[in-house]
Motif scaffolding. Structure first.
Motif, short mmCIF file in Angstrom:
data_model
loop_
_atom_site.label_atom_id
_atom_site.label_comp_id
_atom_site.label_asym_id
_atom_site.label_seq_id
_atom_site.Cartn_x
_atom_site.Cartn_y
_atom_site.Cartn_z
N GLY A 120 53.29 36.85 91.92
CA GLY A 120 53.35 37.08 90.36
C GLY A 120 51.97 37.20 90.26
O GLY A 120 51.26 37.79 89.51
N VAL A 137 50.23 40.39 87.73
CA VAL A 137 49.41 40.30 86.79
C VAL A 137 49.04 41.88 86.41
O VAL A 137 49.39 42.55 84.90
CB VAL A 137 48.53 39.44 86.63
N ILE A 149 52.13 44.02 85.41
CA ILE A 149 52.90 44.17 84.78
C ILE A 149 51.77 44.03 83.15
O ILE A 149 52.58 44.83 81.95
CB ILE A 149 53.18 42.37 84.79
N TRP A 150 50.57 43.67 83.39
CA TRP A 150 49.56 44.29 82.19
C TRP A 150 49.76 46.24 82.44
O TRP A 150 49.61 45.98 80.35
CB TRP A 150 48.64 43.77 82.32
N TRP A 156 52.80 46.88 80.58
CA TRP A 156 53.17 46.28 78.46
C TRP A 156 52.07 47.37 79.12
O TRP A 156 51.98 47.67 76.98
CB TRP A 156 52.59 44.79 78.57
N TRP A 169 57.46 43.87 96.49
CA TRP A 169 57.69 43.01 95.95
C TRP A 169 59.30 43.27 96.78
O TRP A 169 59.74 42.76 97.07
CB TRP A 169 57.71 43.16 94.14
N ALA A 196 62.97 37.59 89.67
CA ALA A 196 62.40 38.46 88.47
C ALA A 196 61.45 37.52 88.09
O ALA A 196 61.01 37.47 87.46
CB ALA A 196 63.62 38.88 88.36
N LEU A 197 62.57 35.91 87.71
CA LEU A 197 61.20 35.53 86.85
C LEU A 197 60.61 34.61 87.56
O LEU A 197 59.16 34.47 86.72
CB LEU A 197 62.84 34.16 85.96
N THR A 216 58.44 35.97 89.31
CA THR A 216 57.17 36.32 89.76
C THR A 216 56.33 36.86 88.44
O THR A 216 55.64 36.46 88.30
CB THR A 216 57.88 38.07 89.45
N PHE A 217 57.96 36.61 86.75
CA PHE A 217 56.72 36.46 85.65
C PHE A 217 56.12 34.82 84.84
O PHE A 217 55.74 34.90 84.46
CB PHE A 217 57.67 36.66 84.63
N THR A 221 52.26 35.21 84.72
CA THR A 221 51.44 36.84 83.58
C THR A 221 52.52 35.30 82.14
O THR A 221 51.72 35.65 80.99
CB THR A 221 52.42 37.53 83.24
N THR A 222 52.70 34.90 82.21
CA THR A 222 53.50 33.96 81.58
C THR A 222 52.39 32.69 81.01
O THR A 222 52.30 32.42 80.01
CB THR A 222 54.96 33.12 81.13
#
Length: 101
Positions: free
Chosen positions: A16, A20, A23-24, A27, A63, A86-87, A89-90, A93-94
Motif C-alpha cells: 500500500g 498511494v 490510488i491517487w 481518485w 498486487w 484490500a483493506l 492496502t488502503f 492512503t488512509t
C-alpha cells in the motif's frame, strides 16, 4: 508456509505504500469525471488515460501476483483473505488523508 493472517496484513500494508500513487490517480480521474470539465480547461481528460494505464496496470499485476501466492499458503478463507488484503492496502492512503495538514 504462512498460516497466519499477519503475513498477509504486513505484505499488503507494504504494498500500500507505493500504492498511494495509483490510488491517487484513480481518485483524480473519478473526481475529474464526476465534476465535469472546467470551463477554462483546455487539457482533455483523454490524455490522462495512458498515464493512468501506465501507473495502475503494473501495480495491479504486482498486487495480484503477491496476493495469489500468499492466498494459497494462508489458512484464511478466501473471502476474508481478499477483504483483509484490500483493506490493508488502503491503510497507508488512509493514514495520509487523516494526518495531512
Amino acid at each position: 508456509m504462512t498460516r497466519r493472517w499477519q503475513v498477509a496484513l504486513g505484505a499488503n500494508v507494504l504494498l500500500g505504500i507505493p500504492g498511494v500513487i495509483p490510488i491517487w490517480v484513480l481518485w483524480f480521474l473519478a473526481a475529474s469525471w464526476a465534476s465535469g470539465p472546467e470551463p477554462t480547461d483546455n487539457d482533455p481528460m483523454v490524455l490522462w488515460l495512458p498515464i493512468a494505464a501506465i501507473v495502475i496496470v503494473p501495480y495491479v499485476l504486482l498486487w495480484m501476483s503477491v496476493n495469489r501466492s500468499l492466498a494459497r499458503r494462508s489458512s484464511l478463507p478466501p473471502g476474508i483473505y481478499w477483504w483483509l488484503s484490500a483493506l490493508a492496502t488502503f491503510l497507508p492512503t488512509t493514514a495520509l488523508i487523516i494526518y495531512s495538514p
